[in-house]
Design an enzyme around this catalytic site. Sequence first.
Site, PDB file in Angstrom:
ATOM      1  CG  ASP A 197      -2.131  -0.888   0.934  1.00  0.00           C
ATOM      2  OD1 ASP A 197      -2.207  -1.480  -0.009  1.00  0.00           O
ATOM      3  OD2 ASP A 197      -2.889  -0.977   2.138  1.00  0.00           O
ATOM      4  CG  ASP A 199      -2.056   4.126   3.176  1.00  0.00           C
ATOM      5  OD1 ASP A 199      -1.353   3.008   3.053  1.00  0.00           O
ATOM      6  OD2 ASP A 199      -3.104   4.193   3.659  1.00  0.00           O
ATOM      7  CD1 TRP A 259      -9.876   0.541   2.055  1.00  0.00           C
ATOM      8  CD2 TRP A 259     -11.861  -0.138   3.209  1.00  0.00           C
ATOM      9  NE1 TRP A 259      -9.503   0.225   3.274  1.00  0.00           N
ATOM     10  CE2 TRP A 259     -10.586  -0.282   3.987  1.00  0.00           C
ATOM     11  CE3 TRP A 259     -12.934  -0.709   3.944  1.00  0.00           C
ATOM     12  CZ2 TRP A 259     -10.471  -0.895   5.497  1.00  0.00           C
ATOM     13  CZ3 TRP A 259     -12.870  -1.036   5.274  1.00  0.00           C
ATOM     14  CH2 TRP A 259     -11.643  -1.076   5.904  1.00  0.00           C
ATOM     15  CD  GLU A 262      -8.471  -5.459  -0.876  1.00  0.00           C
ATOM     16  OE1 GLU A 262      -7.509  -4.703  -0.520  1.00  0.00           O
ATOM     17  OE2 GLU A 262      -9.524  -5.186  -0.949  1.00  0.00           O
ATOM     18  CG  ASP A 263      -7.248  -7.440   3.072  1.00  0.00           C
ATOM     19  OD1 ASP A 263      -8.556  -7.545   3.122  1.00  0.00           O
ATOM     20  OD2 ASP A 263      -6.553  -6.170   3.891  1.00  0.00           O
ATOM     21  CG  MET A 289      -1.543   4.708   7.500  1.00  0.00           C
ATOM     22  SD  MET A 289      -3.109   3.700   7.930  1.00  0.00           S
ATOM     23  CE  MET A 289      -4.178   3.977   6.417  1.00  0.00           C
ATOM     24  CG  HIS A 292      -5.217   8.387   3.272  1.00  0.00           C
ATOM     25  ND1 HIS A 292      -6.352   7.965   3.253  1.00  0.00           N
ATOM     26  CD2 HIS A 292      -4.149   7.590   3.962  1.00  0.00           C
ATOM     27  CE1 HIS A 292      -6.154   6.676   3.010  1.00  0.00           C
ATOM     28  NE2 HIS A 292      -5.138   6.487   3.686  1.00  0.00           N
ATOM     29  NE  ARG A 294     -12.665   4.882   3.418  1.00  0.00           N
ATOM     30  CZ  ARG A 294     -11.829   4.126   3.926  1.00  0.00           C
ATOM     31  NH1 ARG A 294     -10.831   3.656   2.837  1.00  0.00           N
ATOM     32  NH2 ARG A 294     -11.806   3.649   4.857  1.00  0.00           N
TER      33      ARG A 294
END
Length: 348
Positions: A197, A199, A259, A262-263, A289, A292, A294
């Site tokens: 990722d 971030d 979001w 998937e993981d 992290m 940020h 969404r």
Amino acid sequence: MGLCTAAKKFSRRGKYVVLIGLLLSVLAWIATFSGETDKTISFNFDPTLTLVRQDKLRDKLNSWTRAPGHWNLSTEKDECPKESPLLVGASKLSFESSLNLKDVESKNKGVAKGAYEPADCKARQSVAILIPHRNREKHLLYLLHHLHPFLQRQQLHYAIYVIHQAGDAIFNRAKLLNVGYLEAIKDFSWECFILHDVDLVPENDRNLYICDQQPKHLVVGRNVTGYKLRYKGYFGGVTAMTKDQFLKVNGFSNNYWGWGGEDDDLRVRVELQKMTIVRPPADVARYTMVFHKRDSGNQINKNRMRLLGQTTKMWRNDGLNSCSYKIVSVERMPLYVNITVDIGQPQS
């Protein structure tokens, strides 16, 4: 009478000369034939010499290492030590708002077209870093700023691929990572893939970006969760899988638009193949992290639980083998390979 005698002597002498000439010719021919035979036997039938020649040729071919977009001729080097002497452990990270791409490039002169290899030893693994991306330029800059020296201290042969989703369709992290894998293996036979990722920035270079005999989850904790695992079985953020492991599970599902989910789907695929997820120690696998909000194009996937319930039935036909996309452009920037891709729209 004198003339006849002289002629006979001359005739006998001529015969001797001819015989001597023939004899010398035969000897020369035998010597030549003998030399030719020795050369032929040595080359074609002596197994030791043949193996030596093949090994030298193989070494010469193996000295060519392919970086994305070009070939580099590397001198023969010893393998890098199992533990790099360059590691410093935990580092205090900084995220300066004034940082720009030229600054990062100037500090990473050894990186070319997104790829790097140690100058003084042969890396133990070749690693492709895959970063799904859209509208996160500042996050990407911060990650590149810290990740390049982090990987170089680990003495890895690596390349960073940023897979940028074109258009305004809802974000699909999983499909972008499938695209990254499929495109990266066109450049080089990478042994290991880090699914990363944009971030999340690693804090400790002893958190090795290499693959293991089992799929590896590299984010045990992050600053926003008090450096604790988000939940039992969490397999997101940053993961490491070999080329064969990722192929064995057929990659990610292509159907997770938005979001989440998937993981967990990938974790189920790993478990279906009787593989076990491993993690580094909690005090090493720590990440910052970058804050940020969404993204408007990455809203929560309301279908994630329904899709997750179908994983056991769908994984064989939904993944790398069904990933359709169109490459818009491939730019080999100094610090990364930027792959802009049209992955289509979610099916209604």
